[in-house]
Design an enzyme around this catalytic site. Structure first.
Site, PDB file in Angstrom:
ATOM      1  N   CYS A 122       0.756  -1.266   0.212  1.00  0.00           N
ATOM      2  CA  CYS A 122      -0.094   0.224  -0.146  1.00  0.00           C
ATOM      3  C   CYS A 122       0.984   1.508   0.102  1.00  0.00           C
ATOM      4  CB  CYS A 122      -1.170  -0.447   1.056  1.00  0.00           C
ATOM      5  SG  CYS A 122      -1.710  -1.034   1.519  1.00  0.00           S
ATOM      6  N   HIS A 128      16.927 -36.703 -11.512  1.00  0.00           N
ATOM      7  CA  HIS A 128      15.734 -37.285 -10.078  1.00  0.00           C
ATOM      8  C   HIS A 128      14.664 -36.571 -10.204  1.00  0.00           C
ATOM      9  CE1 HIS A 128      19.191 -38.468  -8.050  1.00  0.00           C
ATOM     10  NE2 HIS A 128      19.898 -37.936  -8.533  1.00  0.00           N
ATOM     11  N   LYS A 173       5.826  -4.535  -4.341  1.00  0.00           N
ATOM     12  CA  LYS A 173       7.390  -4.088  -4.998  1.00  0.00           C
ATOM     13  C   LYS A 173       8.253  -4.752  -3.069  1.00  0.00           C
ATOM     14  CE  LYS A 173      11.669  -3.433  -5.856  1.00  0.00           C
ATOM     15  NZ  LYS A 173      12.609  -4.512  -6.819  1.00  0.00           N
ATOM     16  N   ASN A 210      -1.714   0.927   6.002  1.00  0.00           N
ATOM     17  CA  ASN A 210      -0.648  -0.553   5.353  1.00  0.00           C
ATOM     18  C   ASN A 210      -0.291  -0.549   6.740  1.00  0.00           C
ATOM     19  OD1 ASN A 210       0.829  -0.942   3.832  1.00  0.00           O
ATOM     20  ND2 ASN A 210       2.452   0.006   3.337  1.00  0.00           N
ATOM     21  N   GLY A 211      -0.940  -1.770   6.142  1.00  0.00           N
ATOM     22  CA  GLY A 211      -0.291  -3.548   7.259  1.00  0.00           C
ATOM     23  C   GLY A 211      -1.716  -4.362   7.861  1.00  0.00           C
ATOM     24  N   LYS A 267      13.197 -14.312 -12.428  1.00  0.00           N
ATOM     25  CA  LYS A 267      13.310 -13.717 -13.183  1.00  0.00           C
ATOM     26  C   LYS A 267      11.505 -13.883 -14.505  1.00  0.00           C
ATOM     27  CE  LYS A 267      14.040 -10.494 -10.985  1.00  0.00           C
ATOM     28  NZ  LYS A 267      14.438 -11.441  -9.759  1.00  0.00           N
ATOM     29  N   ARG A 306       4.597   0.383  -6.380  1.00  0.00           N
ATOM     30  CA  ARG A 306       5.049  -1.010  -4.532  1.00  0.00           C
ATOM     31  C   ARG A 306       4.004  -1.730  -5.094  1.00  0.00           C
ATOM     32  NH1 ARG A 306       6.124   1.710  -0.290  1.00  0.00           N
ATOM     33  NH2 ARG A 306       4.881   1.600   0.650  1.00  0.00           N
ATOM     34  N   TRP A 352      -2.697  -2.593  -1.901  1.00  0.00           N
ATOM     35  CA  TRP A 352      -2.723  -4.121  -2.359  1.00  0.00           C
ATOM     36  C   TRP A 352      -3.285  -4.831  -1.429  1.00  0.00           C
ATOM     37  CZ3 TRP A 352       1.141  -8.238  -0.551  1.00  0.00           C
ATOM     38  CH2 TRP A 352       1.384  -8.798  -1.684  1.00  0.00           C
ATOM     39  N   GLU A 387       8.307 -14.303 -12.714  1.00  0.00           N
ATOM     40  CA  GLU A 387       7.478 -13.918 -12.163  1.00  0.00           C
ATOM     41  C   GLU A 387       7.419 -12.442 -13.121  1.00  0.00           C
ATOM     42  OE1 GLU A 387       9.414 -10.936  -8.671  1.00  0.00           O
ATOM     43  OE2 GLU A 387      11.481 -11.805 -10.285  1.00  0.00           O
ATOM     44  N   GLU A 397      17.497 -17.739  -9.771  1.00  0.00           N
ATOM     45  CA  GLU A 397      17.135 -16.476  -9.638  1.00  0.00           C
ATOM     46  C   GLU A 397      16.598 -16.729 -11.394  1.00  0.00           C
ATOM     47  OE1 GLU A 397      16.389 -14.121  -8.224  1.00  0.00           O
ATOM     48  OE2 GLU A 397      16.653 -12.428  -9.058  1.00  0.00           O
TER      49      GLU A 397
END
Ligand code: AGP
Length: 608
Positions: free
Chosen positions: A2, A504, A603, A100-101, A485, A27, A74, A488, A481
């Site tokens: 948020c 395996h 973010k 926010n929270g 990338k 964000r 968010w 996402e 990583e």
């Protein structure tokens, strides 16, 4: 997460708030709203979706008034609907709250309020808080907010205004960042500095448990028991241009191309060439304290967790201290064995990731020394730990982390060098490490100079729905990583694996449609990677390999290769990750994805 913007001054609040919220779009959010005090009343407008939906709803004539607040949400409690969007008002409709929270005891408070006749429109914890403040309001907004916050558990960054106090805004924080902007006859609150930069560089960072009251005469910071607190005014060095795209189509591409500079900035001032070591005063650890550390835990989330895995290889290889890497979300709730000889390192670009912060607080409470490798100056994690070093990578706006990742690796390399030279690393080995670090920015520049080759590699991923990334040793986390990338930002499913692990299970996935990416520098395990490539080719797989120049053995086997400059084995991830960032970027762009704000992502994940 948020975004919060609040204003008290002499200019029309609505326009300033919207401009501030636009600076916070990176964000990640799914609804927005604002409230303005308009001479006796409160004008509240909210909309689901992007800010453009809110502006459409506001229409050409913005609500008048010079005190107001705005929010981008968010969703955590409740769907991203207009009803659930902030601001929320109290039962009288005269007090507006943005938040926010997460209020963890919102359910119990809601039940108690309903028993006293309150009715609620939304599913949010924020509306409960608004009603609680409304019920406690007896003509002093600051006292009502303080009283309400003493009753809630959980994390918050809030801003509150009341139609009955037209010249005042109250804000408070606990676990979710809030910054006060000190202007010339006008004052702001915001969840981060980018919303303030066009108005002021003078800021006050609120700490947990602190409130601020903005009035037309200024601001005052108090504790929840309303005791006056004096705070210093900091100056933001980042300018808006730094945040703006700088001519690139997306923030992510700008940040990928910034890496020669950002890496230089991370290393700047820390390398001691003659002694072959690194200077890291911010650790707040003497040589003796560093030597007494008998165990290191590195905790983080997401890309930062991948950096932590690479840090494990570096530290164990050169400093010979045992390292464990922990997902912060797991570490915070298990019963870890930690004592005063344990060093817990938290890695975080934003410095606000709730799980990482909580893991560090838990470690600290158990007696460990804690240090942070953090990018955002003044962030909560940076102020929570016992010491650390800033990444100095500059603001990272793209949700997918790129330059922060390579700067995290550089910071881990600095820490490793500092520690290893107190133990078994010789001065000559140290000097070699310093020299290799100093060469990296130029080597990244060389890779970026061949971006066209990488863009053509991306063609191989466009029509696929799966991809496999494989690496060994210190490049196994690079495989993780690279896969993160791709998935996402392009929404293609991708997995990273240790190359030997392919046998395996994942080898069952191999077919001519799925790209298999091998990170295969000429390191100690190169011959093993060659065998793994042959296993994939034997099953008709398509291989894309990152290799060092002149690696004809793999060039003969792979369907496509991209060459990487040579460096020390432990530093190869800083180079091998670059083409993987760009492959993900170009695939996402070609697939028409929202590269800088991928769906469902934020973010900074400041909630659990
Ligand atoms: C990485 O591209 C993601 N944006 C995400 O995994 C991120 O690394 C994670 O949320 C941790 O964030 P932090 O570094 O700010 O703590």
């Amino acid at each position: 997460m948020c975004g919060i913007v609040g204003y008290v001054g002499f200019r029309p609040a609505a326009d300033l708030i919207i401009r501030g919220l636009r600076r916070l779009e990176y964000r990640g959010y799914d609804s927005a709203g604002l409230a303005v005090l308009n001479g006796g009343g409160l004008s509240v407008t909210k909309a689901s979706g992007k800010l453009s939906s809110l502006e459409k709803k506001l229409g050409a004539t913005l609500p008048q008034g010079t005190v107001g607040l705005g929010h981008t949400r968010w969703a955590t409690h409740g769907a991203p609907t207009t009803t659930n969007a902030h601001p929320h008002t109290d039962q009288t409709g005269r007090i507006a709250v943005i938040h926010n929270g997460i209020i963890e005891n919102a359910g119990a408070i809601r039940t108690a309020l309903e028993q006293r006749g309150h009715t609620f429109e939304s599913e949010t914890d924020t509306e409960v808080l608004a009603h609680l403040i409304g019920e406690l309001y007896q003509g002093d907004l600051e006292l009502a907010v303080a009283a309400a916050l003493r009753e809630v558990d959980g994390a918050y960054g809030i801003a509150v205004i009341s139609a009955d106090e037209p010249d005042c805004l109250v804000a408070a924080r606990k676990g979710s960042p809030l910054i006060v902007g000190v202007g010339d006859g006008e004052w702001f609150v915001a969840s981060d500095a980018s919303a303030l930069l066009e108005h002021t560089r003078s800021v006050v960072y609120l700490d947990d448990g602190e409130m601020v009251v903005l009035t037309r005469d200024g601001y005052r910071v108090r504790s929840l028991d309303v005791m006056e607190i004096s705070k210093k005014i900091d100056r933001i060095e980042w300018d808006l241009a730094t945040i703006e795209r700088g001519g690139f189509e997306h923030f992510m591409l700008k940040e990928i191309f910034e890496q020669p500079t950002s890496l230089s900035n991370t290393l700047s001032g820390h390398l001691l060439e003659d002694e072959g070591t690194a200077r890291l005063e911010g650790l707040n650890l003497t040589n003796d304290e560093l030597k007494q550390i008998d165990r290191i835990i590195i905790t983080a989330c997401g890309t930062s967790w991948h950096a932590a895995l690479i840090g494990e290889y570096m530290i164990e290889e050169l400093a010979r201290v045992p390292v464990e890497v922990e997902y912060a979300s797991e570490f915070r709730y298990r019963n870890p064995v930690v004592d005063q000889r344990t060093l817990v390192i938290g890695i975080s670009q934003s410095g606000e990731t709730a799980d990482t912060l909580a893991a560090l607080v838990e470690a600290k409470n158990r007696g460990a020394r804690t240090i942070g490798l953090v990018n955002v100056v003044g962030s909560t994690i940076a102020r929570e730990v016992d010491g650390g070093t800033y990444l100095h990578a500059g603001p990272e706006v793209g949700v997918a982390s790129t330059k922060a990742f390579t700067s995290q690796l550089a910071a881990l390399a600095l820490f490793t060098l500092r520690l290893a030279r107190l133990k078994s690393l010789s001065i000559l080995q140290g000097r070699q490490f310093v020299e290799a670090l100093q060469a990296l920015p130029g080597q990244i520049e060389e890779i970026l100079g061949r971006v066209d080759e990488i863009e053509s590699l991306a063609e191989r991923f466009l029509d696929t729905s799966n991809a496999l990334y494989l690496g060994r040793g210190v490049n196994f986390p690079v495989a993780l990583e690279g896969a993160l990338k791709l998935k996402e930002i392009s929404y293609i499913h991708a997995e990273g694996y240790p190359a030997a692990e392919m046998k395996h299970g994942p080898i069952a996935l191999i077919d001519e449609n799925m790209p298999v990416v091998f990170i295969a520098p000429r390191d100690a395990v190169h011959s093993k990677i060659v065998s793994n490539i042959e296993e994939v080719k034997a099953r008709g797989g398509k291989v894309v390999a990152l290799v060092n120049d002149g690696d004809h053995e793999i060039e003969r086997l792979a369907d496509a290769t991209f060459t990487i400059p040579e460096t020390l084995d432990l530093l190869t991830p800083i180079l091998t990750t670059i083409p993987l960032q760009l492959v993900a970027y170009y695939v996402a762009v070609r697939r028409g994805c929202d590269v800088d704000q991928p769906r469902n992502l934020a973010k900074s994940v400041t909630v659990e």
